[in-house]
Write a protein that holds these residues in place. Sequence first.
Motif, mmCIF file in Angstrom:
data_model
loop_
_atom_site.group_PDB
_atom_site.id
_atom_site.type_symbol
_atom_site.label_atom_id
_atom_site.label_comp_id
_atom_site.label_asym_id
_atom_site.label_seq_id
_atom_site.Cartn_x
_atom_site.Cartn_y
_atom_site.Cartn_z
ATOM 1 N N TRP A 11 0.839 -1.205 0.000
ATOM 2 C CA TRP A 11 0.000 0.000 0.000
ATOM 3 C C TRP A 11 0.875 1.256 0.000
ATOM 4 C CZ3 TRP A 11 -4.981 1.322 -0.623
ATOM 5 C CH2 TRP A 11 -5.421 2.550 -0.135
ATOM 6 N N ASP A 12 1.843 1.287 0.912
ATOM 7 C CA ASP A 12 2.730 2.450 1.019
ATOM 8 C C ASP A 12 3.601 2.608 -0.226
ATOM 9 O OD1 ASP A 12 1.641 2.895 3.533
ATOM 10 O OD2 ASP A 12 3.343 1.996 4.601
ATOM 11 N N ASP A 13 4.144 1.501 -0.735
ATOM 12 C CA ASP A 13 4.988 1.548 -1.930
ATOM 13 C C ASP A 13 4.203 2.054 -3.136
ATOM 14 O OD1 ASP A 13 7.045 0.521 -0.376
ATOM 15 O OD2 ASP A 13 6.915 -1.501 -1.239
ATOM 16 N N PHE A 14 2.970 1.590 -3.269
ATOM 17 C CA PHE A 14 2.132 2.024 -4.385
ATOM 18 C C PHE A 14 1.876 3.522 -4.309
ATOM 19 C CE2 PHE A 14 -2.147 2.930 -6.075
ATOM 20 C CZ PHE A 14 -1.986 2.532 -7.390
ATOM 21 N N HIS A 15 1.525 3.993 -3.123
ATOM 22 C CA HIS A 15 1.208 5.416 -2.991
ATOM 23 C C HIS A 15 2.450 6.302 -3.048
ATOM 24 C CE1 HIS A 15 -3.123 5.235 -2.699
ATOM 25 N NE2 HIS A 15 -2.967 4.107 -2.047
ATOM 26 N N ALA A 16 3.618 5.735 -2.841
ATOM 27 C CA ALA A 16 4.861 6.492 -3.047
ATOM 28 C C ALA A 16 5.197 6.547 -4.541
ATOM 29 C CB ALA A 16 6.002 5.856 -2.263
ATOM 30 N N ALA A 17 4.973 5.454 -5.246
ATOM 31 C CA ALA A 17 5.275 5.397 -6.680
ATOM 32 C C ALA A 17 4.260 6.183 -7.496
ATOM 33 C CB ALA A 17 5.315 3.942 -7.152
ATOM 34 N N VAL A 18 2.993 6.068 -7.147
ATOM 35 C CA VAL A 18 1.925 6.773 -7.859
ATOM 36 C C VAL A 18 1.768 8.130 -7.186
ATOM 37 C CG1 VAL A 18 -0.523 6.738 -8.475
ATOM 38 C CG2 VAL A 18 0.814 4.624 -8.526
ATOM 39 N N ALA A 77 6.955 -1.881 -9.396
ATOM 40 C CA ALA A 77 8.150 -2.451 -10.038
ATOM 41 C C ALA A 77 8.537 -1.660 -11.284
ATOM 42 C CB ALA A 77 7.897 -3.914 -10.390
ATOM 43 N N GLU A 78 7.555 -1.235 -12.059
ATOM 44 C CA GLU A 78 7.856 -0.473 -13.271
ATOM 45 C C GLU A 78 8.428 0.899 -12.941
ATOM 46 O OE1 GLU A 78 5.845 1.161 -17.384
ATOM 47 O OE2 GLU A 78 4.935 -0.531 -16.348
ATOM 48 N N VAL A 79 7.822 1.581 -11.984
ATOM 49 C CA VAL A 79 8.348 2.898 -11.597
ATOM 50 C C VAL A 79 9.753 2.736 -11.032
ATOM 51 C CG1 VAL A 79 8.058 4.862 -10.024
ATOM 52 C CG2 VAL A 79 6.076 3.956 -11.265
ATOM 53 N N GLN A 80 9.968 1.727 -10.216
ATOM 54 C CA GLN A 80 11.296 1.465 -9.642
ATOM 55 C C GLN A 80 12.309 1.190 -10.751
ATOM 56 O OE1 GLN A 80 12.286 1.732 -6.477
ATOM 57 N NE2 GLN A 80 14.366 1.082 -6.947
ATOM 58 N N ALA A 81 11.936 0.389 -11.734
ATOM 59 C CA ALA A 81 12.846 0.066 -12.836
ATOM 60 C C ALA A 81 13.193 1.305 -13.660
ATOM 61 C CB ALA A 81 12.226 -1.008 -13.731
ATOM 62 N N GLU A 82 12.223 2.167 -13.857
ATOM 63 C CA GLU A 82 12.437 3.372 -14.664
ATOM 64 C C GLU A 82 13.130 4.498 -13.893
ATOM 65 O OE1 GLU A 82 11.745 3.961 -17.904
ATOM 66 O OE2 GLU A 82 10.915 1.972 -18.264
ATOM 67 N N ARG A 83 12.860 4.591 -12.607
ATOM 68 C CA ARG A 83 13.334 5.729 -11.825
ATOM 69 C C ARG A 83 14.409 5.378 -10.812
ATOM 70 N NH1 ARG A 83 10.667 10.429 -11.337
ATOM 71 N NH2 ARG A 83 12.807 11.066 -11.077
ATOM 72 N N GLY A 84 14.483 4.133 -10.371
ATOM 73 C CA GLY A 84 15.427 3.765 -9.329
ATOM 74 C C GLY A 84 15.045 4.433 -8.018
ATOM 75 N N ASP A 85 16.033 4.626 -7.173
ATOM 76 C CA ASP A 85 15.771 5.251 -5.875
ATOM 77 C C ASP A 85 15.751 6.771 -5.949
ATOM 78 O OD1 ASP A 85 15.529 2.828 -4.540
ATOM 79 O OD2 ASP A 85 17.698 2.690 -4.218
ATOM 80 N N ASP A 86 16.353 7.322 -6.990
ATOM 81 C CA ASP A 86 16.420 8.777 -7.144
ATOM 82 C C ASP A 86 15.136 9.269 -7.790
ATOM 83 O OD1 ASP A 86 17.095 11.420 -7.434
ATOM 84 O OD2 ASP A 86 18.436 11.077 -9.138
ATOM 85 N N ARG A 87 14.287 9.871 -7.010
ATOM 86 C CA ARG A 87 13.002 10.351 -7.532
ATOM 87 C C ARG A 87 12.972 11.867 -7.655
ATOM 88 N NH1 ARG A 87 9.160 6.102 -6.227
ATOM 89 N NH2 ARG A 87 10.228 4.256 -6.962
ATOM 90 N N GLU A 88 14.160 12.464 -7.830
ATOM 91 C CA GLU A 88 14.189 13.900 -8.073
ATOM 92 C C GLU A 88 13.473 14.177 -9.394
ATOM 93 O OE1 GLU A 88 15.255 16.468 -6.118
ATOM 94 O OE2 GLU A 88 15.405 14.866 -4.645
ATOM 95 N N PRO A 89 12.773 15.299 -9.500
ATOM 96 C CA PRO A 89 12.070 15.609 -10.742
ATOM 97 C C PRO A 89 13.021 15.561 -11.946
ATOM 98 C CG PRO A 89 11.420 17.134 -9.030
ATOM 99 C CD PRO A 89 12.565 16.315 -8.475
ATOM 100 N N THR A 90 12.627 14.798 -12.967
ATOM 101 C CA THR A 90 13.426 14.607 -14.168
ATOM 102 C C THR A 90 12.507 14.666 -15.375
ATOM 103 O OG1 THR A 90 14.864 13.106 -12.944
ATOM 104 C CG2 THR A 90 15.015 13.022 -15.329
ATOM 105 N N ALA A 91 12.901 15.453 -16.367
ATOM 106 C CA ALA A 91 12.054 15.588 -17.558
ATOM 107 C C ALA A 91 12.107 14.344 -18.436
ATOM 108 C CB ALA A 91 12.458 16.819 -18.357
ATOM 109 N N HIS A 98 5.260 10.336 -20.610
ATOM 110 C CA HIS A 98 3.854 10.001 -20.861
ATOM 111 C C HIS A 98 3.544 8.565 -20.454
ATOM 112 C CE1 HIS A 98 3.514 13.400 -24.092
ATOM 113 N NE2 HIS A 98 3.694 13.858 -22.878
ATOM 114 N N ARG A 99 4.474 7.644 -20.714
ATOM 115 C CA ARG A 99 4.263 6.245 -20.320
ATOM 116 C C ARG A 99 4.138 6.132 -18.797
ATOM 117 N NH1 ARG A 99 8.487 4.403 -22.506
ATOM 118 N NH2 ARG A 99 9.782 4.104 -20.678
ATOM 119 N N LEU A 100 5.015 6.822 -18.066
ATOM 120 C CA LEU A 100 4.951 6.794 -16.598
ATOM 121 C C LEU A 100 3.689 7.484 -16.085
ATOM 122 C CD1 LEU A 100 8.673 7.391 -15.627
ATOM 123 C CD2 LEU A 100 7.325 5.331 -15.199
ATOM 124 N N MET A 101 3.328 8.586 -16.705
ATOM 125 C CA MET A 101 2.127 9.296 -16.268
ATOM 126 C C MET A 101 0.878 8.442 -16.462
ATOM 127 S SD MET A 101 2.892 13.206 -17.457
ATOM 128 C CE MET A 101 1.269 13.794 -16.979
#
Length: 112
Positions: A11-18, A77-91, A98-101
């Motif tokens: 639950w927490d992981d989902f709401h952190a990723a989304v 898992a998809e957000v983690q694979a695309e973003r890793g641990d660094d979730r700083e805003p990235t264009a 668009h795929r992530l959004m």
Amino acid sequence: MAHTDIDDAPWDDFHAAVNMTSRELREWLETDASQPDSEAFADQAGDERSRAVLEILGKRRTDLTDDDVTVMETVVAEVQAERGDDREPTAGDAEWRHRLMSIGHDPLKPST
């Protein structure tokens, strides 16, 4: 059938990723940019997984189904694979963003 014994972590992981609200995701899915073959009806906007994420965002934790939990885990898992641990805003490029959004993660949105 509701899945009432979901652990805190999924639950927490989902709401952190989304990081988009249900309203933000719905509005995004209704845009032409969200997918090349946009549907005509707002309730059919986005693909099946996008609509599943939107539906999960509107649920209470105790109302989740096993299928919801599976969607949550794949989105995380998809957000983690695309973003890793660094979730700083990235264009990134537009297609990547668009795929992530479309699964509820806006890489330009600051983490909370």
